[in-house]
Design a protein around this motif. Structure first.
Motif, PDB file in Angstrom:
ATOM      1  N   LEU A 240       0.871  -1.167   0.000  1.00 41.37           N
ATOM      2  CA  LEU A 240       0.000   0.000   0.000  1.00 41.37           C
ATOM      3  C   LEU A 240       0.909   1.219   0.000  1.00 41.37           C
ATOM      4  O   LEU A 240       1.713   1.390   0.927  1.00 41.37           O
ATOM      5  N   GLY A 241       0.820   2.026  -1.040  1.00 43.35           N
ATOM      6  CA  GLY A 241       1.667   3.200  -1.134  1.00 43.35           C
ATOM      7  C   GLY A 241       0.846   4.479  -1.121  1.00 43.35           C
ATOM      8  O   GLY A 241      -0.323   4.484  -1.538  1.00 43.35           O
ATOM      9  N   PHE A 242       1.458   5.548  -0.645  1.00 44.53           N
ATOM     10  CA  PHE A 242       0.775   6.835  -0.582  1.00 44.53           C
ATOM     11  C   PHE A 242       1.568   7.897  -1.327  1.00 44.53           C
ATOM     12  O   PHE A 242       2.801   7.851  -1.385  1.00 44.53           O
ATOM     13  N   ASN A 243       0.846   8.859  -1.863  1.00 47.81           N
ATOM     14  CA  ASN A 243       1.486  10.012  -2.474  1.00 47.81           C
ATOM     15  C   ASN A 243       1.947  10.927  -1.342  1.00 47.81           C
ATOM     16  O   ASN A 243       1.158  11.680  -0.767  1.00 47.81           O
ATOM     17  N   GLN A 244       3.220  10.833  -1.009  1.00 45.73           N
ATOM     18  CA  GLN A 244       3.736  11.536   0.161  1.00 45.73           C
ATOM     19  C   GLN A 244       3.955  13.029  -0.089  1.00 45.73           C
ATOM     20  O   GLN A 244       4.444  13.745   0.791  1.00 45.73           O
ATOM     21  N   ARG A 245       3.542  13.494  -1.261  1.00 44.77           N
ATOM     22  CA  ARG A 245       3.493  14.938  -1.485  1.00 44.77           C
ATOM     23  C   ARG A 245       2.285  15.550  -0.783  1.00 44.77           C
ATOM     24  O   ARG A 245       2.230  16.768  -0.599  1.00 44.77           O
ATOM     25  N   MET A 246       1.310  14.703  -0.424  1.00 47.64           N
ATOM     26  CA  MET A 246       0.109  15.162   0.253  1.00 47.64           C
ATOM     27  C   MET A 246       0.379  15.297   1.749  1.00 47.64           C
ATOM     28  O   MET A 246       1.011  14.431   2.362  1.00 47.64           O
ATOM     29  N   ASP A 247      -0.127  16.374   2.352  1.00 38.14           N
ATOM     30  CA  ASP A 247       0.159  16.646   3.759  1.00 38.14           C
ATOM     31  C   ASP A 247      -0.225  15.489   4.672  1.00 38.14           C
ATOM     32  O   ASP A 247       0.488  15.184   5.636  1.00 38.14           O
ATOM     33  N   MET A 248      -1.334  14.829   4.402  1.00 33.27           N
ATOM     34  CA  MET A 248      -1.823  13.787   5.306  1.00 33.27           C
ATOM     35  C   MET A 248      -0.892  12.581   5.376  1.00 33.27           C
ATOM     36  O   MET A 248      -0.933  11.812   6.328  1.00 33.27           O
TER      37      MET A 248
ATOM     38  N   ILE B 141     -15.177  10.739  10.863  1.00 36.28           N
ATOM     39  CA  ILE B 141     -13.970  10.778  10.048  1.00 36.28           C
ATOM     40  C   ILE B 141     -12.968  11.742  10.685  1.00 36.28           C
ATOM     41  O   ILE B 141     -13.322  12.847  11.110  1.00 36.28           O
ATOM     42  N   LEU B 142     -11.717  11.339  10.753  1.00 44.96           N
ATOM     43  CA  LEU B 142     -10.686  12.170  11.356  1.00 44.96           C
ATOM     44  C   LEU B 142     -10.518  13.479  10.586  1.00 44.96           C
ATOM     45  O   LEU B 142     -10.639  13.516   9.351  1.00 44.96           O
ATOM     46  N   GLU B 143     -10.200  14.535  11.326  1.00 42.79           N
ATOM     47  CA  GLU B 143      -9.965  15.837  10.735  1.00 42.79           C
ATOM     48  C   GLU B 143      -8.721  16.472  11.336  1.00 42.79           C
ATOM     49  O   GLU B 143      -8.357  16.200  12.486  1.00 42.79           O
TER      50      GLU B 143
ATOM     51  N   LYS C 169     -10.400  16.605   6.043  1.00 47.36           N
ATOM     52  CA  LYS C 169     -10.804  15.260   6.432  1.00 47.36           C
ATOM     53  C   LYS C 169      -9.744  14.255   6.006  1.00 47.36           C
ATOM     54  O   LYS C 169      -9.106  14.414   4.960  1.00 47.36           O
ATOM     55  N   PHE C 170      -9.570  13.210   6.807  1.00 45.95           N
ATOM     56  CA  PHE C 170      -8.655  12.131   6.424  1.00 45.95           C
ATOM     57  C   PHE C 170      -9.423  11.182   5.502  1.00 45.95           C
ATOM     58  O   PHE C 170      -9.929  10.147   5.906  1.00 45.95           O
ATOM     59  N   SER C 171      -9.479  11.569   4.236  1.00 48.34           N
ATOM     60  CA  SER C 171     -10.222  10.824   3.224  1.00 48.34           C
ATOM     61  C   SER C 171      -9.379  10.790   1.961  1.00 48.34           C
ATOM     62  O   SER C 171      -8.827  11.812   1.538  1.00 48.34           O
ATOM     63  N   PHE C 172      -9.250   9.618   1.358  1.00 46.82           N
ATOM     64  CA  PHE C 172      -8.451   9.529   0.139  1.00 46.82           C
ATOM     65  C   PHE C 172      -8.965   8.425  -0.776  1.00 46.82           C
ATOM     66  O   PHE C 172      -9.623   7.483  -0.340  1.00 46.82           O
ATOM     67  N   GLU C 173      -8.635   8.586  -2.070  1.00 44.46           N
ATOM     68  CA  GLU C 173      -8.953   7.567  -3.067  1.00 44.46           C
ATOM     69  C   GLU C 173      -7.840   6.522  -3.078  1.00 44.46           C
ATOM     70  O   GLU C 173      -6.660   6.865  -3.009  1.00 44.46           O
ATOM     71  N   LEU C 174      -8.231   5.265  -3.175  1.00 42.33           N
ATOM     72  CA  LEU C 174      -7.274   4.159  -3.190  1.00 42.33           C
ATOM     73  C   LEU C 174      -7.429   3.379  -4.479  1.00 42.33           C
ATOM     74  O   LEU C 174      -8.451   2.740  -4.711  1.00 42.33           O
TER      75      LEU C 174
ATOM     76  N   GLY D 245     -11.116   5.800  11.778  1.00 42.63           N
ATOM     77  CA  GLY D 245     -11.588   7.111  11.365  1.00 42.63           C
ATOM     78  C   GLY D 245     -11.050   7.616  10.046  1.00 42.63           C
ATOM     79  O   GLY D 245     -11.127   8.821   9.760  1.00 42.63           O
ATOM     80  N   ILE D 246     -10.504   6.724   9.216  1.00 44.40           N
ATOM     81  CA  ILE D 246      -9.984   7.109   7.902  1.00 44.40           C
ATOM     82  C   ILE D 246     -10.947   6.637   6.824  1.00 44.40           C
ATOM     83  O   ILE D 246     -11.320   5.457   6.789  1.00 44.40           O
TER      84      ILE D 246
END
Length: 554
Positions: free
Chosen positions: A305-313, A385-387, A392-397, A421-422
């Motif tokens: 599972l990888g994340f776009n670490q350019r995003m603040d969250m 949902i976490l804020e 909001k801590f919400s993302f597309e996967l 809460g994600i």
């Protein structure tokens, strides 16, 4: 054989994994009929039989056929049949000149010079001879400032390439590169200078050669690519090691995994290497009745599972660690993969000599995950949902269509991360589109589930080094300068034991940072005809030595 492919399964996995293997005895050949009729006693006794169109099923579609520019496993599958590399690998991943067109490879004692002698009777598919000029031409492409492909880091230590004579090439290094022989000699097919010499390197990645008429010197020649349906290659009658046994190989694109299983059972495809673990029992149930068998082993790959670490969250390492605590990876392996895999903690396979099992591990612990997210400043909103700072801590996967395991995983991740809460919004994307989304400079993703098909050398810098962010394979944007330095140093260490220790420290750092949220190492199952001869299970290369495969008359 003469094909490797690094990708990055994405391999991405690539992995993506991206595998394919054999299946049903649906291929009919004329020599097979002769053997059955008793008209050819030599063939019936077990001599290799020529003929037939061997059909391989794949859920992943290729993007192009130029190993200096492609980055997916499906493209690498085809490239391995079309192009010859200088060296190949054996079943233990050792570089083997005999499995490439190199007659010999000699490294100077200081590691700063390689002298390669190539065999003298190799020809490209158009009949032109392959000689030292073609090798020099190929290896000079990524040295150019105009090269914009994803493989530049593998050539970073290469200072120059020079022709000694028609069949001898000297590679001059600016520094020691411990992976140079196994990866850089073993992954890139030799391109024809006489066809491409006048193409500006800045235009080469988009040239029609890569999709319309790729010409190599490998055991099979490109014949046709029908987009969304199949790629067909035909036997190279003048192959320097002898004509392949199959008349042709069809790489059939079937994006739906259920359709793959149905076509295996019907005999419409002969080979498939990506059997979803939950489908293994089903295939075992009908295999004997349709003339199939299964071969299996731990794949040289991992899924993540990888994340776009350019995003603040996703920039906070504590958040990435918390997400891993929130994921029940043991449950994913047991329930989605039918227990046919191992939980992963580092970006290296247990098959590798450099694998380090002694790294930080973030076991399943929902309460710990909640605590860490709270410490990072994330608090529940009115909807649960976490804020943080109004976000909001919400993302597309995203993951790739046709890979049933990954399609199920994104749904499970949606459920498990909701507990802390994600909010996860799954997106199932056609494979080639997904690869385009993670191309350098595009980075059109938030979260992604993919896999890497690992190189035979354990160097992790091609994926995780900061220098690979802008033009390489580090699409998540992960950066750790201390690990960059250690990765650079490990590449200049030729003592294997010392290098293992250094790479082990890198793995500790990557695990601590959760550069990826490592999910599992898959057990790979390949379905193939029960009468297929010449097949050997290679954990890296699912089409290993395909020019030696043939169907024994039944």
């Amino acid at each position: 054989m003469k094909k490797q492919a690094w990708l990055l399964s994405l391999m991405l996995i690539l992995a993506m994994f991206l595998a394919a293997c054999s299946g049903g005895g649906g291929t009919s050949t004329e020599p097979e009929k002769e053997g059955e009729d008793g008209k050819d006693t030599e063939e019936a006794a077990g001599e290799p039989v020529q003929g037939g169109d061997f059909i391989i099923g794949s859920t992943g579609a290729p993007t192009m056929f130029n190993p200096l520019y492609s980055s997916d496993a499906s493209s690498s599958d085809i490239e391995g049949m079309i192009f010859d590399t200088l060296v190949g690998s054996d079943l233990e991943f050792n570089p083997v000149p005999e499995n490439g067109i190199a007659e010999s490879v000699e490294m100077a004692e200081d590691g700063l010079t390689y002298t390669v002698k190539i065999v003298e009777n190799v020809k490209f598919h158009d009949g032109e001879p392959l000689d030292a000029d073609d090798v020099v031409f190929t290896y000079n492409i990524p040295l150019s400032d105009d090269y914009d492909g994803p493989r530049k880091s593998n050539f970073e230590a290469l200072e120059s390439v020079e022709k000694i004579d028609d069949y001898t090439i000297k590679f001059n290094m600016s520094k020691v590169d411990a992976q140079f022989e196994s990866v850089t000699f073993g992954s890139y097919g030799i391109l024809p200078e006489h066809i491409l010499k006048d193409v500006p390197i800045a235009d080469l990645g988009e040239h029609e050669f890569n999709t319309k008429n790729p010409i190599g010197s490998g055991p099979f020649k490109f014949e046709e690519w029908k987009d969304g349906e199949y790629i067909k290659v035909v036997a190279n009658e003048d192959y320097w090691e002898g004509r392949p046994y199959f008349d042709s190989v069809t790489y059939k694109l079937i994006p739906d995994a259920n359709a793959i299983i149905a076509q295996l059972q019907a005999g419409d495809i002969d080979y498939y290497a990506g059997i979803a673990q939950q489908d293994v029992a089903t295939v075992e149930g009908f295999a004997d009745s349709v003339g199939l068998k299964l071969e299996s082993g731990l794949a040289l790959s991992y899924t993540f599972l990888g994340f776009n670490q350019r995003m603040d969250m996703f920039k906070d390492v504590k958040v990435r660690q918390a997400i891993t605590h929130a994921i029940d990876r043991e449950s994913i392996v047991e329930n989605i993969m039918a227990g046919l895999g191992e939980v992963a903690h580092v970006p290296e396979s247990p098959l590798s000599w450099a694998y380090n099992p002694d790294v930080p591990k973030f076991e399943y612990d929902v309460e710990k995950a909640k605590e860490m997210l709270a410490e990072a400043g994330w608090t529940p909103g009115s909807d649960g949902i976490l804020e943080k700072d109004g976000e909001k801590f919400s993302f597309e996967l995203k993951t790739n269509q046709g890979n049933k395991v990954r399609e199920d995983i994104v749904v499970i991740l949606q459920q498990q991360l909701k507990e802390v809460g994600i909010e996860v919004k799954p997106q199932i994307v056609e494979f080639s589109s997904l690869i385009a989304d993670i191309d350098p400079g595009v980075w059109d993703f938030e979260g992604i589930v993919l896999g890497w098909s690992l190189a035979t050398d354990p160097d992790p810098s091609g994926i995780f080094h900061t220098k690979e962010i802008e033009q390489g394979l580090n699409f998540t944007g992960y950066s750790n300068p201390e690990l960059d330095k250690l990765m650079d140093e490990s590449l200049q260490e030729l003592d294997k034991d010392k290098r293992k220790e250094m790479i082990g420290k890198v793995q500790v750092g990557l695990a601590e940072d959760q550069a990826y949220n490592f999910l599992y190492y898959p057990e790979e199952y390949r379905a193939l005809p029960a009468n297929l001869e010449g097949f050997e299970f290679h954990a890296k290369d699912q089409l290993y030595n395909i020019e030696k495969w043939w169907l024994k008359p039944e």
